[in-house]
Design an enzyme around this catalytic site. Structure first.
Site, mmCIF file in Angstrom:
data_model
loop_
_atom_site.group_PDB
_atom_site.id
_atom_site.type_symbol
_atom_site.label_atom_id
_atom_site.label_comp_id
_atom_site.label_asym_id
_atom_site.label_seq_id
_atom_site.Cartn_x
_atom_site.Cartn_y
_atom_site.Cartn_z
ATOM 1 N N ASP A 15 2.452 14.784 1.458
ATOM 2 C CA ASP A 15 1.475 15.774 1.723
ATOM 3 C C ASP A 15 0.820 15.544 3.156
ATOM 4 O O ASP A 15 0.469 16.485 3.862
ATOM 5 C CB ASP A 15 0.225 15.969 0.729
ATOM 6 C CG ASP A 15 -0.162 14.363 0.497
ATOM 7 O OD1 ASP A 15 0.530 13.759 0.119
ATOM 8 O OD2 ASP A 15 -1.468 14.339 0.608
ATOM 9 N N HIS B 261 -4.393 -1.730 -5.803
ATOM 10 C CA HIS B 261 -3.902 -0.671 -6.368
ATOM 11 C C HIS B 261 -4.815 0.516 -6.716
ATOM 12 O O HIS B 261 -5.658 0.372 -7.772
ATOM 13 C CB HIS B 261 -2.899 -1.257 -7.380
ATOM 14 C CG HIS B 261 -1.822 -2.136 -6.845
ATOM 15 N ND1 HIS B 261 -0.940 -2.700 -7.795
ATOM 16 C CD2 HIS B 261 -1.674 -2.437 -5.649
ATOM 17 C CE1 HIS B 261 -0.230 -3.685 -7.014
ATOM 18 N NE2 HIS B 261 -0.566 -3.701 -5.799
ATOM 19 N N GLN C 204 1.863 -6.028 -3.111
ATOM 20 C CA GLN C 204 2.363 -6.244 -1.612
ATOM 21 C C GLN C 204 3.727 -5.407 -1.466
ATOM 22 O O GLN C 204 3.927 -4.370 -2.406
ATOM 23 C CB GLN C 204 2.370 -7.700 -1.271
ATOM 24 C CG GLN C 204 1.217 -8.388 -0.997
ATOM 25 C CD GLN C 204 0.622 -9.185 -2.479
ATOM 26 O OE1 GLN C 204 1.447 -9.709 -3.136
ATOM 27 N NE2 GLN C 204 -0.631 -8.740 -2.703
ATOM 28 N N ASP D 263 0.829 -1.351 0.217
ATOM 29 C CA ASP D 263 0.081 0.048 0.127
ATOM 30 C C ASP D 263 0.795 1.314 0.206
ATOM 31 O O ASP D 263 0.394 2.268 0.468
ATOM 32 C CB ASP D 263 -0.881 -0.011 1.270
ATOM 33 C CG ASP D 263 -1.947 -0.977 1.243
ATOM 34 O OD1 ASP D 263 -2.156 -1.698 0.171
ATOM 35 O OD2 ASP D 263 -2.274 -1.632 2.289
ATOM 36 N N GLU D 264 2.060 1.260 -0.743
ATOM 37 C CA GLU D 264 2.771 2.409 -0.654
ATOM 38 C C GLU D 264 2.487 3.504 -1.647
ATOM 39 O O GLU D 264 2.886 4.506 -1.659
ATOM 40 C CB GLU D 264 4.329 1.735 -0.793
ATOM 41 C CG GLU D 264 4.945 0.752 0.004
ATOM 42 C CD GLU D 264 4.930 -0.474 -0.304
ATOM 43 O OE1 GLU D 264 3.932 -0.577 -1.133
ATOM 44 O OE2 GLU D 264 5.434 -1.382 0.373
ATOM 45 N N LYS E 39 1.814 2.028 -4.990
ATOM 46 C CA LYS E 39 2.424 1.519 -6.219
ATOM 47 C C LYS E 39 1.723 1.903 -7.337
ATOM 48 O O LYS E 39 2.125 1.994 -8.452
ATOM 49 C CB LYS E 39 2.703 -0.108 -6.089
ATOM 50 C CG LYS E 39 3.762 -0.448 -4.980
ATOM 51 C CD LYS E 39 3.947 -1.976 -4.786
ATOM 52 C CE LYS E 39 2.370 -2.452 -4.090
ATOM 53 N NZ LYS E 39 2.064 -2.311 -3.115
HETATM 54 P P1 GDP Z 1 -0.684 0.296 -3.519
HETATM 55 O O1 GDP Z 1 -1.241 -0.961 -3.144
HETATM 56 O O2 GDP Z 1 0.731 0.442 -3.380
HETATM 57 O O3 GDP Z 1 -0.954 0.774 -4.921
HETATM 58 O O4 GDP Z 1 -1.460 1.226 -2.550
HETATM 59 P P2 GDP Z 1 -3.237 1.735 -2.282
HETATM 60 O O5 GDP Z 1 -3.458 2.243 -3.416
HETATM 61 O O6 GDP Z 1 -3.618 0.582 -1.615
HETATM 62 O O7 GDP Z 1 -2.919 2.816 -1.161
HETATM 63 C C1 GDP Z 1 -2.338 3.867 -1.356
HETATM 64 C C2 GDP Z 1 -3.388 5.249 -1.174
HETATM 65 O O8 GDP Z 1 -2.881 6.455 -1.314
HETATM 66 C C3 GDP Z 1 -4.420 5.213 -2.075
HETATM 67 O O9 GDP Z 1 -5.580 5.620 -1.571
HETATM 68 C C4 GDP Z 1 -3.850 6.169 -3.134
HETATM 69 O O10 GDP Z 1 -4.833 7.173 -3.769
HETATM 70 C C5 GDP Z 1 -3.256 7.222 -1.871
HETATM 71 N N1 GDP Z 1 -2.101 7.956 -2.338
HETATM 72 C C6 GDP Z 1 -0.966 7.582 -3.245
HETATM 73 N N2 GDP Z 1 0.005 8.650 -3.326
HETATM 74 C C7 GDP Z 1 -0.533 9.477 -2.385
HETATM 75 C C8 GDP Z 1 0.119 10.858 -2.213
HETATM 76 O O11 GDP Z 1 1.113 11.099 -2.380
HETATM 77 N N3 GDP Z 1 -0.890 11.411 -1.357
HETATM 78 C C9 GDP Z 1 -2.046 11.224 -0.810
HETATM 79 N N4 GDP Z 1 -2.786 11.919 -0.047
HETATM 80 N N5 GDP Z 1 -2.432 9.872 -1.066
HETATM 81 C C10 GDP Z 1 -1.642 9.274 -1.941
HETATM 82 P P1 IMO Z 2 -1.002 -4.023 -2.345
HETATM 83 O O1 IMO Z 2 -0.380 -4.843 -3.474
HETATM 84 C C1 IMO Z 2 -0.949 -4.618 2.205
HETATM 85 C C2 IMO Z 2 -1.030 -8.745 3.672
HETATM 86 C C3 IMO Z 2 -2.460 -9.087 4.522
HETATM 87 C C4 IMO Z 2 -1.750 -9.889 5.649
HETATM 88 C C5 IMO Z 2 -0.679 -10.670 4.568
HETATM 89 C C6 IMO Z 2 -0.961 -12.107 4.051
HETATM 90 O O2 IMO Z 2 -2.215 -3.781 -2.327
HETATM 91 O O3 IMO Z 2 -0.015 -3.564 -1.583
HETATM 92 P P2 IMO Z 2 -2.452 -12.859 2.077
HETATM 93 O O4 IMO Z 2 -4.002 -12.264 1.707
HETATM 94 O O5 IMO Z 2 -1.579 -12.325 1.007
HETATM 95 O O6 IMO Z 2 -2.279 -14.280 2.403
HETATM 96 O O7 IMO Z 2 -2.128 -11.874 3.398
HETATM 97 O O8 IMO Z 2 -0.218 -9.885 3.499
HETATM 98 N N1 IMO Z 2 -1.038 -8.150 2.619
HETATM 99 C C7 IMO Z 2 -1.072 -7.130 1.917
HETATM 100 N N2 IMO Z 2 -0.859 -5.575 2.955
HETATM 101 N N3 IMO Z 2 -1.140 -4.541 0.900
HETATM 102 C C8 IMO Z 2 -1.216 -5.484 -0.120
HETATM 103 O O9 IMO Z 2 -1.177 -5.570 -1.349
HETATM 104 C C9 IMO Z 2 -1.514 -6.766 0.814
HETATM 105 N N4 IMO Z 2 -1.568 -8.125 0.103
HETATM 106 C C10 IMO Z 2 -1.363 -9.013 1.106
HETATM 107 O O10 IMO Z 2 -2.912 -8.007 5.161
HETATM 108 O O11 IMO Z 2 -1.087 -9.333 6.570
HETATM 109 MG MG MG Z 3 -2.758 -1.394 -1.679
#
Ligand code: GDP
Ligand code: IMO
Ligand code: MG
Length: 430
Positions: free
Chosen positions: A338, A41, A223, A13-14, A16
Site C-alpha cells: 500500500d 513486532h 531481526q 521490521d519486514e 513479521k
Molecule cells: P517486524 O519487526 O518484522 O514484526 O515489523 P515491525 O512491527 O517492527 O514493523 C512493521 C510495521 O509495519 C508495523 O508498524 C506494522 O504494523 C506495519 N505493517 C505491517 N504490514 C503492513 C502493511 O502491509 N501495510 C502497512 N501500511 N503497514 C504494515
Molecule cells: P525485529 O525483530 C531491525 C539491529 C540494530 C543494529 C543491529 C544490532 O523487530 O525485526 P542489537 O541490539 O541486536 O545488538 O543491534 O541490529 N536490530 C534490528 N533492526 N529490526 C530488529 O528486530 C532489530 N533487532 C536488532 O538496529 O543495527
Molecule cells: Mg520490528
C-alpha cells in the site's frame, strides 16, 4: 506441513509480527528461536496495537501456546513488563499459554550497561545497537560464562550473578562507564526467579512431542537475514542466527523436523534498515520521506523498539535472492504494498555493478557492499489505493507486474501480499 518458519528476508521490521499473527490463527505453538527484546513486532487487531519484544506474536490468539526458545537471550524484567502489558490489554498470559526454555540465556542490567558503553567507545564506527544488552549476553554465552534461566533455581545462583556483575564492573570501569550495584541485581533476580519458575520447561522435548503428534508449530524469527551473525552484513549485524536454520538449534529440534517445512520469507515491498551499515539501494530526500512517512501513522518507518527513524530505499533483488538461498525460502510474503501507491515510477534492483563487472550474485556474501552500484529495472507504478483489496485479480495491473517481477527475481512464489497493518488486510495469492 507441521513446521512453518517465518523469517525476515531483509534487515528486520519486514512485518513479521503481523504475518505471524495471520498464520497463528491455524497454529498450535508459536515459538521464538533467536534474539531478545531487541525485536519489536507489531500486531494490529481492530483498535488495539500490540508491540511485542520477547513474547511471540501468536500469543494474541487465545488457542496458541507461545514458546521462548533456548536460542534466545531473555531479560526477565522485560519479560515481566510484557506479560503485564498483555494482561492489561486483555491477553491472558499464564503457564498454560507461555513456555520458556530453561536453556535460554539471561540478560542483566550489566549486559545493557556494557552494550551502551561499548557503543559509545566505538564512536563513529558504532553498530547502532538497540542497547538491550544483546551482544554482551551472547558474548557471555559463547565464552561459556553465561547464566541461563534454569540457573535461577540453583542454590548458587546469587553467588554466580554477583560474580557476573563484578566481572562486568571491571569492563565497565575500563570503558569509563558507571558501576552496576550487585546487591540490587541480586535482590531483583531473587524476585524474578520466583515469578518465572512456573513458566520454565524443556521446550525441546515439548515441541518434539507436539510435532510427532501432528501439531502445527510456527517458528517466529526475529531481526532479518541481513542481520544474521554469520550471513548478514557483518559486523553490522545482531549476535544471533536470525536465518531459518537457527530455528532448529534455537528450539532444540533436529534437522528432520524441517524436512517438509514451509519457510516463508517476509519482505517489504521496498527496503529499510535501522542502525549503521551498508545499504546499496538507500535513497534520501523527498523519496525517502515518502517511503518513511512522517511518523503520523503507527506504520511509518520509525523503530518499534527504539523509535529511531529507519533508513529506506528500493527493494534489493540481489540481497533477496541471497536471502532465498541462505534461508531455503519456499515462498515470499510481501508487506506494505500500500505504501507504494502513487509513486509514478518504481525501481527494483536486479543486479550490482562494480569495477566494470555486473554481479547477479554477491561473491563472499553481503560483507563488502559499499563498492557495489545497484542496477535498476524501472517499472510503472499505480495510483489506486490498494488497502481494501483482498483478491489478486483486483490488484492494479502494474502492482501485479511489480509482484511478479519480485517473484521472478527471487525464484520463489509470492504467497501473501499485505496491503495494510490490520489483520484482514491481506491478499492471498495462492
Ligand atoms: P517486524 O519487526 O518484522 O514484526 O515489523 P515491525 O512491527 O517492527 O514493523 C512493521 C510495521 O509495519 C508495523 O508498524 C506494522 O504494523 C506495519 N505493517 C505491517 N504490514 C503492513 C502493511 O502491509 N501495510 C502497512 N501500511 N503497514 C504494515
Ligand atoms: P525485529 O525483530 C531491525 C539491529 C540494530 C543494529 C543491529 C544490532 O523487530 O525485526 P542489537 O541490539 O541486536 O545488538 O543491534 O541490529 N536490530 C534490528 N533492526 N529490526 C530488529 O528486530 C532489530 N533487532 C536488532 O538496529 O543495527
Ligand atoms: Mg520490528
Amino acid at each position: 506441513m507441521p513446521l512453518q518458519i517465518i523469517v525476515g528476508a531483509q534487515w528486520g521490521d519486514e512485518g513479521k509480527g503481523r504475518i505471524v499473527d495471520w498464520f497463528a490463527a491455524k497454529a498450535d505453538y508459536v515459538a521464538r528461536y533467536n534474539g531478545g527484546d531487541n525485536a519489536g513486532h507489531s500486531v494490529t487487531v481492530g483498535k488495539q496495537l500490540f508491540k511485542l519484544h520477547l513474547i511471540p506474536s501468536g500469543i494474541i490468539h487465545p488457542h496458541a501456546v507461545a514458546v521462548l526458545g533456548n536460542g534466545m537471550v531473555v531479560n526477565p524484567k522485560s519479560l515481566l513488563d510484557e506479560m503485564y502489558s498483555l494482561d492489561q490489554a486483555g491477553v491472558r498470559v499464564n503457564p498454560e499459554r507461555l513456555r520458556v526454555s530453561h536453556a535460554a540465556h539471561l540478560i542483566t542490567i550489566a549486559h545493557q550497561a556494557l552494550d551502551k558503553a561499548m557503543e559509545s567507545a566505538r564512536g563513529k564506527g558504532n553498530i547502532g545497537t538497540t542497547g538491550r544488552g544483546i551482544g554482551p549476553a551472547y558474548t557471555d554465552k559463547a565464552r561459556r560464562s553465561g547464566l541461563r534461566l534454569g540457573d535461577m533455581f540453583e542454590h548458587n545462583f546469587l553467588e554466580r550473578i554477583g560474580l557476573h556483575i563484578d566481572e562486568a564492573n571491571q569492563q565497565l570501569s575500563m570503558l569509563g562507564a558507571p558501576y552496576v550495584n550487585p546487591m540490587q541485581v541480586m535482590d531483583e533476580y531473587r524476585t524474578y526467579a520466583e515469578i518465572i519458575r512456573p513458566y520454565i520447561v524443556d521446550i525441546s522435548s515439548e515441541l518434539d512431542a507436539a510435532l510427532r503428534a501432528g501439531k502445527r508449530v510456527l517458528a517466529e524469527g526475529a531481526q532479518g537475514t541481513l542481520l544474521d551473525i554469520d550471513h548478514g552484513t557483518y559486523p553490522f549485524v545482531t549476535s544471533s542466527n536470525t536465518t531459518a536454520p537457527g530455528t532448529l538449534t534455537g528450539l532444540g529440534l533436529g534437522i528432520t523436523a524441517a524436512r517438509d517445512a514451509t519457510v516463508s520469507g517476509v519482505c517489504k515491498a521496498f527496503q529499510t534498515r535501522v542502525g549503521s551499515g551498508p545499504f546499496p539501494t538507500e535513497v534520501t530526500g523527498d523519496l525517502a520521506l515518502r517511503l518513511r512517512g512522517t511518523g503520523e501513522n503507527p506504520w511509518d518507518e520509525y523503530g518499534t523498539t527504539t523509535g529511531r527513524a529507519r533508513r529506506v530505499g528500493w527493494l534489493d533483488g540481489v540481497l533477496l535472492r541471497y536471502a532465498v538461498r541462505v534461508n531455503g525460502l519456499t515462498e515470499l510474503v510481501i508487506t506494505k504494498l500500500d505504501i507504494l501507491s502513487g509513486i509514478s515510477t518504481l525501481r527494483l534492483c536486479t543486479a550490482y555493478f562494480a569495477e566494470g563487472q555486473r554481479y547477479e550474485d554477491i561473491p563472499f556474501g553481503p560483507t563488502d557492499l559499499e563498492k557495489y552500484q545497484p542496477v535498476y529495472q524501472e517499472m510503472p507504478g499505480w495510483k489506486e489505493d490498494v488497502s481494501k483489496i483482498r483478491k489478486w485479480a483486483d490488484l492494479p495491473k502494474n502492482a501485479r507486474a511489480y509482484l511478479d517481477a519480485i517473484s521472478k527475481l527471487a525464484g520463489v512464489p509470492v504467497r501473501l501480499v499485505s496491503v495494510g497493518p490490520e489483520r484482514e488486510q491481506i491478499v492471498v495469492v495462492s
